[in-house]
Write a protein that holds these residues in place. Structure first.
Motif, PDB file in Angstrom:
ATOM      1  N   ILE A 126       3.632  -0.771 103.640  1.00  0.00           N
ATOM      2  CA  ILE A 126       4.415   0.204 102.876  1.00  0.00           C
ATOM      3  C   ILE A 126       3.833   0.386 101.489  1.00  0.00           C
ATOM      4  N   SER A 127       3.458  -0.697 100.833  1.00  0.00           N
ATOM      5  CA  SER A 127       2.876  -0.581  99.492  1.00  0.00           C
ATOM      6  C   SER A 127       1.493   0.064  99.551  1.00  0.00           C
ATOM      7  N   LEU A 128       0.731  -0.183 100.610  1.00  0.00           N
ATOM      8  CA  LEU A 128      -0.567   0.462 100.765  1.00  0.00           C
ATOM      9  C   LEU A 128      -0.401   1.969 100.959  1.00  0.00           C
ATOM     10  N   PHE A 183       8.519   0.360  93.283  1.00  0.00           N
ATOM     11  CA  PHE A 183       9.619  -0.306  92.590  1.00  0.00           C
ATOM     12  C   PHE A 183      10.480  -1.104  93.574  1.00  0.00           C
ATOM     13  N   LEU A 184      10.822  -0.500  94.696  1.00  0.00           N
ATOM     14  CA  LEU A 184      11.650  -1.191  95.692  1.00  0.00           C
ATOM     15  C   LEU A 184      10.926  -2.366  96.332  1.00  0.00           C
ATOM     16  N   VAL A 185       9.629  -2.209  96.602  1.00  0.00           N
ATOM     17  CA  VAL A 185       8.866  -3.300  97.213  1.00  0.00           C
ATOM     18  C   VAL A 185       8.767  -4.475  96.256  1.00  0.00           C
ATOM     19  N   VAL A 186       8.490  -4.204  94.984  1.00  0.00           N
ATOM     20  CA  VAL A 186       8.296  -5.282  94.016  1.00  0.00           C
ATOM     21  C   VAL A 186       9.617  -5.995  93.747  1.00  0.00           C
ATOM     22  N   PHE A 187      10.706  -5.252  93.573  1.00  0.00           N
ATOM     23  CA  PHE A 187      11.960  -5.869  93.206  1.00  0.00           C
ATOM     24  C   PHE A 187      12.817  -6.292  94.393  1.00  0.00           C
TER      25      PHE A 187
END
Length: 66
Positions: free
Chosen positions: A10-12, A56-60
């Motif tokens: 997802i982040s990629l 933002f959602l992936v990191v937090f």
């Protein structure tokens, strides 16, 4: 597929959206004109906002188990 691997993909994809947005902004400012300029800039800024929200959602969302 583990949750960690899913978050990685997802982040990629989000980073790919950012790269595509950079290319579209470049083309809209320097290569295109008229309606195409507005449309590509709009798509680019939408992609940039969506990718920022995803990152933002992936990191937090915190660490995944395992």
């Amino acid at each position: 597929m583990s949750p960690s691997l899913m978050k990685m993909w997802i982040s990629l994809a989000s980073m790919g959206f950012m790269f595509l947005a950079i290319l579209l902004i470049y083309f809209s400012r320097f290569k295109l004109g008229g309606v195409f300029k507005f449309v590509t800039a709009l798509v680019a800024y939408i992609l940039m906002i969506v990718s920022g929200i995803i990152i933002f959602l992936v990191v937090f969302s915190g660490p995944t188990p395992e």
